[in-house]
Design an enzyme around this catalytic site. Structure first.
Site, PDB file in Angstrom:
ATOM      1  N   THR A 175       8.074  -5.227 -16.457  1.00  0.00           N
ATOM      2  CA  THR A 175       7.137  -6.338 -16.340  1.00  0.00           C
ATOM      3  C   THR A 175       7.130  -6.724 -14.861  1.00  0.00           C
ATOM      4  OG1 THR A 175       6.594  -8.564 -17.144  1.00  0.00           O
ATOM      5  CG2 THR A 175       8.932  -8.055 -16.880  1.00  0.00           C
ATOM      6  N   THR A 176       6.243  -7.650 -14.475  1.00  0.00           N
ATOM      7  CA  THR A 176       6.165  -8.029 -13.064  1.00  0.00           C
ATOM      8  C   THR A 176       7.513  -8.595 -12.625  1.00  0.00           C
ATOM      9  OG1 THR A 176       3.892  -8.615 -13.549  1.00  0.00           O
ATOM     10  CG2 THR A 176       4.739  -9.264 -11.416  1.00  0.00           C
ATOM     11  N   ARG A 191      -1.128   0.346 -19.261  1.00  0.00           N
ATOM     12  CA  ARG A 191      -0.145   0.479 -20.350  1.00  0.00           C
ATOM     13  C   ARG A 191      -0.443  -0.460 -21.509  1.00  0.00           C
ATOM     14  NH1 ARG A 191       5.194  -1.946 -17.434  1.00  0.00           N
ATOM     15  NH2 ARG A 191       4.602  -0.375 -15.922  1.00  0.00           N
ATOM     16  N   HIS A 192      -1.121  -1.589 -21.214  1.00  0.00           N
ATOM     17  CA  HIS A 192      -1.484  -2.463 -22.343  1.00  0.00           C
ATOM     18  C   HIS A 192      -2.984  -2.757 -22.330  1.00  0.00           C
ATOM     19  CE1 HIS A 192      -0.386  -5.338 -19.233  1.00  0.00           C
ATOM     20  NE2 HIS A 192       0.902  -5.330 -19.509  1.00  0.00           N
ATOM     21  N   GLY A 229       3.134 -15.739 -22.113  1.00  0.00           N
ATOM     22  CA  GLY A 229       2.697 -14.629 -22.945  1.00  0.00           C
ATOM     23  C   GLY A 229       3.711 -14.190 -23.975  1.00  0.00           C
ATOM     24  N   HIS A 230       4.807 -13.596 -23.506  1.00  0.00           N
ATOM     25  CA  HIS A 230       5.736 -12.911 -24.414  1.00  0.00           C
ATOM     26  C   HIS A 230       6.253 -13.814 -25.524  1.00  0.00           C
ATOM     27  CE1 HIS A 230       9.522 -10.897 -25.602  1.00  0.00           C
ATOM     28  NE2 HIS A 230       8.780  -9.816 -25.445  1.00  0.00           N
ATOM     29  N   ARG A 284      -3.182  -3.332 -15.760  1.00  0.00           N
ATOM     30  CA  ARG A 284      -2.286  -2.649 -14.821  1.00  0.00           C
ATOM     31  C   ARG A 284      -2.871  -1.302 -14.430  1.00  0.00           C
ATOM     32  NH1 ARG A 284       3.170  -4.984 -15.064  1.00  0.00           N
ATOM     33  NH2 ARG A 284       3.736  -3.217 -13.777  1.00  0.00           N
ATOM     34  N   ARG A 308       0.660   2.534 -30.870  1.00  0.00           N
ATOM     35  CA  ARG A 308       0.224   3.449 -31.909  1.00  0.00           C
ATOM     36  C   ARG A 308      -1.066   4.190 -31.533  1.00  0.00           C
ATOM     37  NH1 ARG A 308       1.392   3.826 -37.307  1.00  0.00           N
ATOM     38  NH2 ARG A 308       3.472   3.342 -36.550  1.00  0.00           N
ATOM     39  N   GLY A 320       8.445 -15.703 -18.337  1.00  0.00           N
ATOM     40  CA  GLY A 320       9.691 -15.978 -19.047  1.00  0.00           C
ATOM     41  C   GLY A 320       9.788 -17.370 -19.648  1.00  0.00           C
ATOM     42  N   GLU A 373       0.955 -19.404  -8.276  1.00  0.00           N
ATOM     43  CA  GLU A 373       1.682 -19.431  -9.547  1.00  0.00           C
ATOM     44  C   GLU A 373       3.131 -19.149  -9.208  1.00  0.00           C
ATOM     45  OE1 GLU A 373       0.044 -17.303 -12.913  1.00  0.00           O
ATOM     46  OE2 GLU A 373       2.069 -16.908 -13.679  1.00  0.00           O
ATOM     47  N   GLU A 416      -5.005 -11.028 -14.026  1.00  0.00           N
ATOM     48  CA  GLU A 416      -3.885 -10.697 -13.133  1.00  0.00           C
ATOM     49  C   GLU A 416      -4.137  -9.297 -12.608  1.00  0.00           C
ATOM     50  OE1 GLU A 416      -0.180 -10.941 -15.155  1.00  0.00           O
ATOM     51  OE2 GLU A 416      -0.363 -13.071 -15.507  1.00  0.00           O
ATOM     52  N   ASP A 456      -1.386  -9.955 -23.084  1.00  0.00           N
ATOM     53  CA  ASP A 456      -1.114  -8.534 -22.786  1.00  0.00           C
ATOM     54  C   ASP A 456      -0.357  -7.835 -23.914  1.00  0.00           C
ATOM     55  OD1 ASP A 456      -2.261  -8.810 -20.320  1.00  0.00           O
ATOM     56  OD2 ASP A 456      -0.364  -8.949 -19.229  1.00  0.00           O
ATOM     57  N   HIS A 457       0.614  -8.558 -24.497  1.00  0.00           N
ATOM     58  CA  HIS A 457       1.489  -7.859 -25.449  1.00  0.00           C
ATOM     59  C   HIS A 457       0.856  -7.638 -26.818  1.00  0.00           C
ATOM     60  CE1 HIS A 457       4.322  -7.364 -22.425  1.00  0.00           C
ATOM     61  NE2 HIS A 457       4.539  -8.645 -22.256  1.00  0.00           N
TER      62      HIS A 457
HETATM   63  N1  PXP Z   1       2.390 -14.819 -14.958  1.00  0.00           N
HETATM   64  C1  PXP Z   1       2.383 -13.596 -14.411  1.00  0.00           C
HETATM   65  C2  PXP Z   1       1.849 -13.449 -13.041  1.00  0.00           C
HETATM   66  C3  PXP Z   1       2.829 -12.468 -15.134  1.00  0.00           C
HETATM   67  O1  PXP Z   1       2.807 -11.243 -14.575  1.00  0.00           O
HETATM   68  C4  PXP Z   1       3.290 -12.655 -16.454  1.00  0.00           C
HETATM   69  C5  PXP Z   1       3.757 -11.475 -17.258  1.00  0.00           C
HETATM   70  O2  PXP Z   1       2.701 -10.637 -17.514  1.00  0.00           O
HETATM   71  C6  PXP Z   1       3.270 -13.955 -16.985  1.00  0.00           C
HETATM   72  C7  PXP Z   1       2.843 -15.023 -16.207  1.00  0.00           C
HETATM   73  C8  PXP Z   1       3.702 -14.233 -18.384  1.00  0.00           C
HETATM   74  O3  PXP Z   1       5.042 -13.951 -18.542  1.00  0.00           O
HETATM   75  P1  PXP Z   1       5.664 -13.946 -19.993  1.00  0.00           P
HETATM   76  O4  PXP Z   1       4.990 -12.846 -20.752  1.00  0.00           O
HETATM   77  O5  PXP Z   1       7.115 -13.697 -19.747  1.00  0.00           O
HETATM   78  O6  PXP Z   1       5.395 -15.287 -20.603  1.00  0.00           O
END
Ligand code: PXP
Length: 247
Positions: free
Chosen positions: A106-107, A55-56, A218-219, A51, A17, A197, A157, A76, A8-9
């Site tokens: 974020t979620t 947004r992304h 992800g992040h 979403r 941009r 996280g 999850e 998701e 996503d990021h």
């Molecule tokens: N799982 C779910 C359901 C999420 O919403 C997210 C964040 O988009 C993640 C996993 C991944 O989280 P992170 O980006 O903090 O690794």
């Protein structure tokens, strides 16, 4: 333990941009390229969250990735008619139902499956009816796990956001909650995944949690990719995950 790479990021950076110029030929970075790089780094599936506010990830990203990246796709999605229609058209291998509020960064919490059981069950049935396997993103609370099993979903999850933000005794409590949640989910016949996280330094603390089939990350991977590149960032995470002792 499999790695679902949440990209996503990559789209967040592009939208910073080009949000107002969606057709720009210069739009970068490319989520599709990140998906292909994740595959090269040993990622097992690609996760994207379209979403409601876009947004992304944009719908077009989802269809491009679906078409051009051979890895299984995990969408998701909020439990809404709009997202259910998108999922049915996109036809990812997996859908993960998440709570979604417009204001959140974020979620934030898990899906209240117990409080929304009829609605969640109906969504699960529609998706499964088209061959999409469904996961529910929930806090590691036993009544949510029972509700998840009652909904007919194949997977949960477990939300690791509280784990990721905790320290000291609170961290030990969060790990204990995840251990109990994973055991309960497994006992109820659910595949147990985890996400939110998780990073290169806290990952090893999850190794005492049994039955984890897949992590969605992800992040931290996108951030690490700034230094080492996307493929290497994914490969590093997979390398660390290999030390998980399993069930
Ligand atoms: N799982 C779910 C359901 C999420 O919403 C997210 C964040 O988009 C993640 C996993 C991944 O989280 P992170 O980006 O903090 O690794």
């Amino acid at each position: 333990m499999l790695l679902g790479v949440n990209i996503d990021h990559v789209a967040t950076l592009r939208q910073a941009r080009y949000a107002l110029l969606p057709d720009s030929p210069n739009a970068e970075p490319s989520p599709l390229q990140a998906a292909l790089d994740a595959q090269a780094g040993g990622g097992d599936s690609i996760t994207i969250h379209v979403r409601a506010d876009r947004r992304h990830m944009q719908d077009r990203d989802a269809f491009e990735i679906r078409k051009a990246c051979p890895l299984p796709l995990n969408l998701e999605m909020g439990v809404t008619a709009e997202m259910t229609a998108l999922a049915l058209e996109l036809h990812p291998e997996f859908a993960c139902l998440v709570p979604e509020t417009r204001e959140e960064v974020t979620t934030e919490g898990g899906l209240d499956v117990a409080g929304r059981l009829a609605e969640v069950k109906a969504c699960v049935e529609r998706l499964q009816g088209q061959g999409i396997r469904v996961s529910l993103f929930i806090d590691p609370d036993l009544h949510q796990i029972e509700a998840a099993a009652a909904s007919g979903a194949e997977m949960i999850e477990l939300h690791t956001g509280c784990f990721a933000n905790a320290a000291g005794d609170d961290l030990e409590k969060e790990i204990a909650r995840l251990v109990a949640g994973a055991k309960a989910g497994h006992a109820a016949g659910l595949q147990v995944n985890a996400g939110h996280g998780i990073n290169y330094t806290n990952l090893h603390r999850l190794f005492v949690v049994p039955h984890l089939a897949e992590l969605n990350i992800g992040h931290s991977i996108v951030s690490r990719a700034m230094r080492v590149g996307f493929t290497a960032a994914v490969a590093e995470m997979k390398g660390l995950m290999a030390a998980y002792p399993g069930a």
